[in-house]
Write a protein that holds these residues in place. Structure first.
Motif, short mmCIF file in Angstrom:
data_model
loop_
_atom_site.label_atom_id
_atom_site.label_comp_id
_atom_site.label_asym_id
_atom_site.label_seq_id
_atom_site.Cartn_x
_atom_site.Cartn_y
_atom_site.Cartn_z
N ILE A 1 0.33 -1.20 0.15
CA ILE A 1 0.00 -0.02 0.46
C ILE A 1 1.17 1.67 0.02
N GLN A 2 1.88 1.48 1.19
CA GLN A 2 2.64 2.21 0.55
C GLN A 2 3.65 3.40 -0.58
N SER A 3 3.98 1.17 -1.20
CA SER A 3 4.25 1.86 -2.68
C SER A 3 3.42 2.36 -3.40
N ALA A 4 2.71 1.42 -3.71
CA ALA A 4 0.99 2.45 -4.37
C ALA A 4 1.06 3.58 -4.04
N HIS A 5 1.21 4.00 -2.98
CA HIS A 5 0.90 5.61 -2.16
C HIS A 5 1.98 6.29 -3.14
N GLN A 6 2.82 6.00 -3.22
CA GLN A 6 4.28 6.73 -3.72
C GLN A 6 4.56 6.57 -4.78
N ALA A 7 3.70 5.42 -5.88
CA ALA A 7 4.22 5.39 -7.56
C ALA A 7 2.94 6.54 -7.64
N GLN A 8 1.72 7.16 -6.68
CA GLN A 8 0.61 7.92 -6.99
C GLN A 8 1.11 9.04 -7.03
N GLN A 9 1.45 9.19 -5.65
CA GLN A 9 2.66 11.04 -5.35
C GLN A 9 2.84 11.07 -6.83
N LYS A 10 4.23 9.93 -7.20
CA LYS A 10 4.99 10.70 -8.95
C LYS A 10 4.01 11.04 -9.65
N CYS A 11 3.36 10.06 -9.51
CA CYS A 11 2.36 9.82 -11.18
C CYS A 11 1.75 11.86 -10.66
N GLN A 12 1.91 11.95 -10.10
CA GLN A 12 0.15 13.40 -9.41
C GLN A 12 1.28 14.28 -9.81
N GLN A 13 2.41 14.09 -9.62
CA GLN A 13 3.45 15.05 -9.96
C GLN A 13 4.38 15.64 -10.79
N PHE A 14 4.14 14.31 -11.64
CA PHE A 14 4.17 13.98 -12.91
C PHE A 14 3.29 14.91 -13.88
N VAL A 15 2.37 14.73 -13.33
CA VAL A 15 0.77 14.95 -14.72
C VAL A 15 0.92 16.72 -14.21
N GLN A 16 1.63 16.58 -13.20
CA GLN A 16 1.30 18.38 -12.84
C GLN A 16 1.94 19.43 -13.23
N GLU A 17 3.37 18.44 -12.87
CA GLU A 17 4.85 19.53 -13.78
C GLU A 17 4.31 19.48 -15.09
N LYS A 18 4.01 18.44 -16.02
CA LYS A 18 3.76 18.22 -17.54
C LYS A 18 2.35 19.66 -18.00
N SER A 19 1.65 19.31 -16.87
CA SER A 19 0.33 20.29 -17.84
C SER A 19 0.67 21.63 -17.11
N THR A 20 2.26 22.16 -16.52
CA THR A 20 2.02 23.25 -15.83
C THR A 20 3.60 23.94 -17.05
N GLN A 21 4.30 23.25 -17.70
CA GLN A 21 4.73 23.76 -18.63
C GLN A 21 4.58 23.33 -19.70
N SER A 22 3.40 23.10 -20.01
CA SER A 22 2.73 22.45 -21.51
C SER A 22 1.97 24.53 -21.79
N ALA A 23 0.93 24.33 -20.53
CA ALA A 23 0.02 25.71 -20.38
C ALA A 23 0.57 27.30 -20.92
N THR A 24 2.51 27.11 -20.82
CA THR A 24 2.96 28.12 -21.57
C THR A 24 3.49 27.95 -23.22
N TYR A 25 2.92 26.44 -23.49
CA TYR A 25 3.03 26.73 -25.18
C TYR A 25 1.33 26.52 -25.62
N ASN A 26 1.05 26.54 -24.64
CA ASN A 26 -0.66 26.83 -25.80
C ASN A 26 -1.51 28.24 -26.49
N HIS A 27 -1.89 27.78 -27.29
CA HIS A 27 -2.23 29.55 -28.20
C HIS A 27 -3.59 29.88 -28.15
#
Length: 131
Positions: free
Chosen positions: A88-114
């Motif tokens: 369970i702890q391992s799954a929570h850590q993987a979920q947090q990493k995934c959420q962080q990755f998606v949040q980072e990529k969403s923020t980065q791609s927002a600068t390229y939106n037009h």
């Protein structure tokens, strides 16, 4: 229904082998319907696969219970609580990493939106010609 097939005895395969094969195929089918559900973009198709998944899981559960009641299926041994907590702890850590990755990529791609230079068109799903 099941008691008749269990007591009739088959010449094709031993009952336990036949039921084990059906159980395995129900597991595989549920897994494939789940994948199809996650891949479906059309809401109607997605709902169809969700219904098929639920029906398959219900059948698999009924067959499992029948086999277990007739001593044709032995469940695996119980897991240790510390092993479950570790998973369970391992799954929570993987979920947090995934959420962080998606949040980072969403923020980065927002600068390229037009703003699009063509008008938006309605989606094709819901149209009876594309179901």
């Amino acid at each position: 229904m099941y008691s008749q097939s269990l007591s009739s005895g088959g010449s094709f395969m031993q009952e336990q082998d036949l039921l084990s094969s059906i159980l395995a195929n129900l597991r595989r089918t549920a897994r494939e319907y789940t994948t199809a559900t996650t891949e479906a973009a059309c809401p109607a198709v997605r709902q169809m696969f969700m219904d098929l998944t639920n029906d398959t899981l219900r059948l698999q559960g009924e067959l499992f219970n029948l086999m277990q009641q007739n001593n044709m299926y032995s469940a695996s041994s119980k897991a240790l609580r510390q092993d479950i907590d570790k998973q369970i702890q391992s799954a929570h850590q993987a979920q947090q990493k995934c959420q962080q990755f998606v949040q980072e990529k969403s923020t980065q791609s927002a600068t390229y939106n037009h703003a699009p230079n063509v008008p938006q068109h309605p989606a094709n799903y819901g149209n009876p010609y594309y179901v």
